[in-house]
Design a protein around this motif. Structure first.
Motif, PDB file in Angstrom:
ATOM      1  N   ASP A 189       0.740  -1.044  -0.116  1.00  0.00           N
ATOM      2  CA  ASP A 189      -0.040  -0.407  -0.251  1.00  0.00           C
ATOM      3  C   ASP A 189       0.867   1.296  -0.226  1.00  0.00           C
ATOM      4  O   ASP A 189       0.212   2.041  -0.303  1.00  0.00           O
ATOM      5  CB  ASP A 189      -0.834   0.118   0.910  1.00  0.00           C
ATOM      6  CG  ASP A 189      -1.968  -0.945   0.614  1.00  0.00           C
ATOM      7  OD1 ASP A 189      -2.380  -1.454  -0.076  1.00  0.00           O
ATOM      8  OD2 ASP A 189      -2.503  -1.941   2.377  1.00  0.00           O
ATOM      9  N   ASP A 190       2.326   1.217   0.833  1.00  0.00           N
ATOM     10  CA  ASP A 190       2.495   2.326   1.003  1.00  0.00           C
ATOM     11  C   ASP A 190       3.331   2.625  -0.952  1.00  0.00           C
ATOM     12  O   ASP A 190       3.693   3.845  -0.739  1.00  0.00           O
ATOM     13  CB  ASP A 190       4.362   2.281   1.595  1.00  0.00           C
ATOM     14  CG  ASP A 190       3.623   2.022   3.002  1.00  0.00           C
ATOM     15  OD1 ASP A 190       2.310   2.526   3.236  1.00  0.00           O
ATOM     16  OD2 ASP A 190       3.781   1.826   4.188  1.00  0.00           O
ATOM     17  N   TRP A 191       4.372   1.657  -1.043  1.00  0.00           N
ATOM     18  CA  TRP A 191       4.561   1.706  -2.761  1.00  0.00           C
ATOM     19  C   TRP A 191       3.365   2.062  -3.490  1.00  0.00           C
ATOM     20  O   TRP A 191       3.144   2.732  -4.489  1.00  0.00           O
ATOM     21  CB  TRP A 191       5.066   1.125  -3.602  1.00  0.00           C
ATOM     22  CG  TRP A 191       6.454   0.024  -2.607  1.00  0.00           C
ATOM     23  CD1 TRP A 191       6.789   0.070  -1.382  1.00  0.00           C
ATOM     24  CD2 TRP A 191       7.683  -0.114  -2.991  1.00  0.00           C
ATOM     25  NE1 TRP A 191       7.634  -0.177  -1.102  1.00  0.00           N
ATOM     26  CE2 TRP A 191       8.671  -0.331  -2.248  1.00  0.00           C
ATOM     27  CE3 TRP A 191       7.671  -0.095  -4.374  1.00  0.00           C
ATOM     28  CZ2 TRP A 191      10.150  -0.692  -2.517  1.00  0.00           C
ATOM     29  CZ3 TRP A 191       9.204  -1.085  -4.820  1.00  0.00           C
ATOM     30  CH2 TRP A 191      10.303  -0.618  -3.952  1.00  0.00           C
ATOM     31  N   ALA A 192       2.198   1.929  -3.444  1.00  0.00           N
ATOM     32  CA  ALA A 192       0.921   2.194  -4.504  1.00  0.00           C
ATOM     33  C   ALA A 192       0.676   3.576  -4.033  1.00  0.00           C
ATOM     34  O   ALA A 192       0.438   4.472  -5.074  1.00  0.00           O
ATOM     35  CB  ALA A 192       0.242   0.747  -4.128  1.00  0.00           C
ATOM     36  N   TRP A 193       0.752   3.461  -2.849  1.00  0.00           N
ATOM     37  CA  TRP A 193       0.567   4.925  -2.373  1.00  0.00           C
ATOM     38  C   TRP A 193       1.766   6.190  -3.256  1.00  0.00           C
ATOM     39  O   TRP A 193       1.288   7.648  -4.372  1.00  0.00           O
ATOM     40  CB  TRP A 193       0.295   5.524  -1.374  1.00  0.00           C
ATOM     41  CG  TRP A 193      -0.094   7.071  -0.814  1.00  0.00           C
ATOM     42  CD1 TRP A 193      -1.654   7.696  -1.109  1.00  0.00           C
ATOM     43  CD2 TRP A 193       1.567   7.592  -0.495  1.00  0.00           C
ATOM     44  NE1 TRP A 193      -0.821   8.726  -0.645  1.00  0.00           N
ATOM     45  CE2 TRP A 193       0.850   9.573  -0.313  1.00  0.00           C
ATOM     46  CE3 TRP A 193       2.563   8.125  -0.324  1.00  0.00           C
ATOM     47  CZ2 TRP A 193       1.049  10.466   0.552  1.00  0.00           C
ATOM     48  CZ3 TRP A 193       3.184   9.671  -0.265  1.00  0.00           C
ATOM     49  CH2 TRP A 193       2.366   9.878   0.313  1.00  0.00           C
ATOM     50  N   ARG A 194       2.769   5.665  -3.193  1.00  0.00           N
ATOM     51  CA  ARG A 194       4.103   6.657  -3.816  1.00  0.00           C
ATOM     52  C   ARG A 194       3.292   6.610  -5.218  1.00  0.00           C
ATOM     53  O   ARG A 194       4.029   7.545  -5.766  1.00  0.00           O
ATOM     54  CB  ARG A 194       5.249   5.926  -3.048  1.00  0.00           C
ATOM     55  CG  ARG A 194       5.424   6.512  -2.060  1.00  0.00           C
ATOM     56  CD  ARG A 194       7.091   5.935  -1.257  1.00  0.00           C
ATOM     57  NE  ARG A 194       7.221   6.067  -0.256  1.00  0.00           N
ATOM     58  CZ  ARG A 194       8.668   5.577   0.228  1.00  0.00           C
ATOM     59  NH1 ARG A 194       9.343   5.002  -0.384  1.00  0.00           N
ATOM     60  NH2 ARG A 194       9.400   4.633   1.467  1.00  0.00           N
ATOM     61  N   LEU A 195       3.307   5.896  -6.091  1.00  0.00           N
ATOM     62  CA  LEU A 195       3.020   5.788  -7.538  1.00  0.00           C
ATOM     63  C   LEU A 195       2.003   6.437  -7.580  1.00  0.00           C
ATOM     64  O   LEU A 195       1.506   6.454  -8.931  1.00  0.00           O
ATOM     65  CB  LEU A 195       3.906   4.364  -7.780  1.00  0.00           C
ATOM     66  CG  LEU A 195       4.686   4.330  -8.129  1.00  0.00           C
ATOM     67  CD1 LEU A 195       4.683   2.897  -8.888  1.00  0.00           C
ATOM     68  CD2 LEU A 195       5.838   5.170  -8.442  1.00  0.00           C
ATOM     69  N   ASN A 196       1.255   6.534  -6.832  1.00  0.00           N
ATOM     70  CA  ASN A 196      -0.439   7.902  -7.192  1.00  0.00           C
ATOM     71  C   ASN A 196      -1.580   5.927  -7.771  1.00  0.00           C
ATOM     72  O   ASN A 196      -2.007   6.516  -8.854  1.00  0.00           O
ATOM     73  CB  ASN A 196      -0.460   8.215  -7.678  1.00  0.00           C
ATOM     74  CG  ASN A 196      -1.423   9.304  -7.678  1.00  0.00           C
ATOM     75  OD1 ASN A 196      -2.755   9.191  -7.056  1.00  0.00           O
ATOM     76  ND2 ASN A 196      -2.168  10.480  -9.048  1.00  0.00           N
ATOM     77  N   MET A 197      -0.899   5.593  -7.360  1.00  0.00           N
ATOM     78  CA  MET A 197      -2.038   3.864  -7.865  1.00  0.00           C
ATOM     79  C   MET A 197      -2.995   3.131  -7.381  1.00  0.00           C
ATOM     80  O   MET A 197      -2.349   3.516  -5.410  1.00  0.00           O
ATOM     81  CB  MET A 197      -1.306   2.848  -8.330  1.00  0.00           C
ATOM     82  CG  MET A 197      -0.202   3.490  -9.693  1.00  0.00           C
ATOM     83  SD  MET A 197       0.758   2.050 -10.307  1.00  0.00           S
ATOM     84  CE  MET A 197       1.939   3.098 -11.379  1.00  0.00           C
ATOM     85  N   SER A 198      -3.841   3.307  -7.391  1.00  0.00           N
ATOM     86  CA  SER A 198      -4.254   1.644  -6.128  1.00  0.00           C
ATOM     87  C   SER A 198      -3.293   1.037  -6.206  1.00  0.00           C
ATOM     88  O   SER A 198      -2.570   0.145  -7.305  1.00  0.00           O
ATOM     89  CB  SER A 198      -5.792   0.628  -7.028  1.00  0.00           C
ATOM     90  OG  SER A 198      -5.087   0.353  -8.288  1.00  0.00           O
ATOM     91  N   ARG A 199      -3.694   0.035  -5.239  1.00  0.00           N
ATOM     92  CA  ARG A 199      -3.115  -1.490  -4.566  1.00  0.00           C
ATOM     93  C   ARG A 199      -3.101  -2.681  -5.257  1.00  0.00           C
ATOM     94  O   ARG A 199      -1.987  -3.034  -6.001  1.00  0.00           O
ATOM     95  CB  ARG A 199      -3.842  -1.827  -2.780  1.00  0.00           C
ATOM     96  CG  ARG A 199      -2.747  -3.521  -2.614  1.00  0.00           C
ATOM     97  CD  ARG A 199      -4.289  -3.692  -1.541  1.00  0.00           C
ATOM     98  NE  ARG A 199      -3.326  -5.602  -2.009  1.00  0.00           N
ATOM     99  CZ  ARG A 199      -2.317  -6.067  -0.077  1.00  0.00           C
ATOM    100  NH1 ARG A 199      -2.098  -4.192   0.271  1.00  0.00           N
ATOM    101  NH2 ARG A 199      -2.105  -6.426   0.325  1.00  0.00           N
ATOM    102  N   ARG A 200      -4.691  -2.929  -6.232  1.00  0.00           N
ATOM    103  CA  ARG A 200      -4.642  -3.738  -6.949  1.00  0.00           C
ATOM    104  C   ARG A 200      -3.744  -3.479  -9.543  1.00  0.00           C
ATOM    105  O   ARG A 200      -3.140  -3.662  -8.846  1.00  0.00           O
ATOM    106  CB  ARG A 200      -6.409  -4.328  -7.977  1.00  0.00           C
ATOM    107  CG  ARG A 200      -6.195  -5.122  -8.446  1.00  0.00           C
ATOM    108  CD  ARG A 200      -7.306  -5.384  -8.705  1.00  0.00           C
ATOM    109  NE  ARG A 200      -7.684  -6.257 -10.275  1.00  0.00           N
ATOM    110  CZ  ARG A 200      -8.965  -6.221 -10.319  1.00  0.00           C
ATOM    111  NH1 ARG A 200      -9.981  -6.009  -9.812  1.00  0.00           N
ATOM    112  NH2 ARG A 200      -9.745  -7.706 -11.283  1.00  0.00           N
ATOM    113  N   THR A 201      -3.271  -1.966  -8.787  1.00  0.00           N
ATOM    114  CA  THR A 201      -2.846  -1.326 -10.046  1.00  0.00           C
ATOM    115  C   THR A 201      -1.597  -1.586  -9.812  1.00  0.00           C
ATOM    116  O   THR A 201      -0.791  -2.443 -11.038  1.00  0.00           O
ATOM    117  CB  THR A 201      -3.895  -0.202 -10.306  1.00  0.00           C
ATOM    118  OG1 THR A 201      -4.809  -0.569 -10.549  1.00  0.00           O
ATOM    119  CG2 THR A 201      -2.716   0.435 -11.652  1.00  0.00           C
ATOM    120  N   PHE A 202      -1.150  -0.813  -8.351  1.00  0.00           N
ATOM    121  CA  PHE A 202      -0.010  -1.442  -8.432  1.00  0.00           C
ATOM    122  C   PHE A 202       0.462  -2.760  -8.376  1.00  0.00           C
ATOM    123  O   PHE A 202       1.727  -3.308  -9.338  1.00  0.00           O
ATOM    124  CB  PHE A 202       0.417  -0.724  -6.973  1.00  0.00           C
ATOM    125  CG  PHE A 202       1.842  -0.916  -6.423  1.00  0.00           C
ATOM    126  CD1 PHE A 202       3.033  -0.773  -7.119  1.00  0.00           C
ATOM    127  CD2 PHE A 202       2.407  -2.148  -5.605  1.00  0.00           C
ATOM    128  CE1 PHE A 202       4.654  -0.412  -6.711  1.00  0.00           C
ATOM    129  CE2 PHE A 202       3.465  -2.258  -5.130  1.00  0.00           C
ATOM    130  CZ  PHE A 202       4.949  -1.415  -5.508  1.00  0.00           C
TER     131      PHE A 202
END
Length: 273
Positions: A189-202
């Protein structure tokens, strides 16, 4: 580990250029080369027309390519496909042996870098091959030893020590930062947030870019950070706690999954080698 001066680095660069030229001009199907290289030195990006079997006897090296990094601790080797540009970074003082194979068959024909665990037999055969090459002993015996070595290389077990990297972009930056300061509790979730993505998309994006899941990649990256310290003789408990593991058993479980043995058994076998 010796201090690497500019003069020493230049001498190592010159040695590499001479050895590379000699090997590329040689007509023999199999060549062997022995290297003792200080920590901190990086062999510049280059390629061979033969497949390289790079075997580490002591120390830890990191082989880098455009799409991934492969860590080779003592007692392991990396099979580097012919024509693949790569660099070799010494993470400590290193003693290594390389077998260069010009063959379209077997493991030498592989197109993918592969980390292999070196058996006692393979190690002895490599040592004998280098010795005979230095002494120019009986050619018939040398050919028999080399043939057995090539056969043994084809039987070595694979180990998951490759660390695939995205080619570029923000994800590549996050991956590089993580290798510098790895943590086994890093969250998707932290990495997804940094890339401005949803968890599923990331999750889908990460697998597309690296070929493995985030959890698998995280485990491999953490192992990368631990191996040089273990190879240098640091206590398992200290390494495990510094790496962010809550207990030694948790660290041991990860280690056994990746290397097929416990940290202490690994260190014992390396010391006895």
């Amino acid at each position: 580990m010796e201090k690497l001066t500019d003069e020493r680095r230049k001498a190592l660069d010159d040695d590499h250029i001479r050895n590379l030229s000699r090997m590329e001009q040689a007509n023999t199907d199999v060549l062997v080369h022995s290297s003792e290289i200080p920590g901190g030195y990086t062999v510049p990006p280059h390629r061979h027309r033969r497949t390289q079997f790079l075997c580490v006897f002591a120390g830890v090296v990191l082989v880098g390519t455009e799409r991934g990094r492969w860590m080779i601790p003592p007692g392991h080797a990396l099979l580097i496909p012919r024509g693949l540009e790569h660099s070799v970074e010494m993470l400590s003082d290193v003693s290594m042996r390389s077998v260069y194979i010009y063959s379209p068959e077997g493991r030498a024909a592989s197109l993918v870098p592969t980390v292999l665990e070196v058996t006692d037999l393979a190690r002895q055969l490599i040592t004998e091959t280098v010795r005979q090459d230095d002494l120019a002993e009986d050619r018939g015996r040398s050919e028999l030893v080399m043939a057995l070595l090539l056969d043994e290389i084809g039987r070595l077990p694979e180990r998951r020590l490759g660390l695939p990297f995205p080619a570029s972009g923000r994800l590549a930056e996050l991956c590089r930062d993580f290798v510098e300061q790895p943590s086994p509790v890093a969250k998707i979730d932290d990495w997804a947030w940094r890339l401005n993505m949803s968890r599923r998309t990331f999750t889908r994006f990460f697998r597309q870019e690296t070929g493995v899941s985030f959890v698998t990649w995280r485990q491999q990256a953490c192992l990368f950070a631990c191996l040089p310290r273990l190879a240098a003789g640091e206590p398992v408990t200290r390494v495990a706690l510094d790496a962010g593991y809550e207990s030694v058993p948790a660290f041991t479980t990860m280690f056994k999954r990746m290397l097929g043995t416990s940290p202490r058994a690994y260190l014992t076998s390396r010391a006895a080698a």
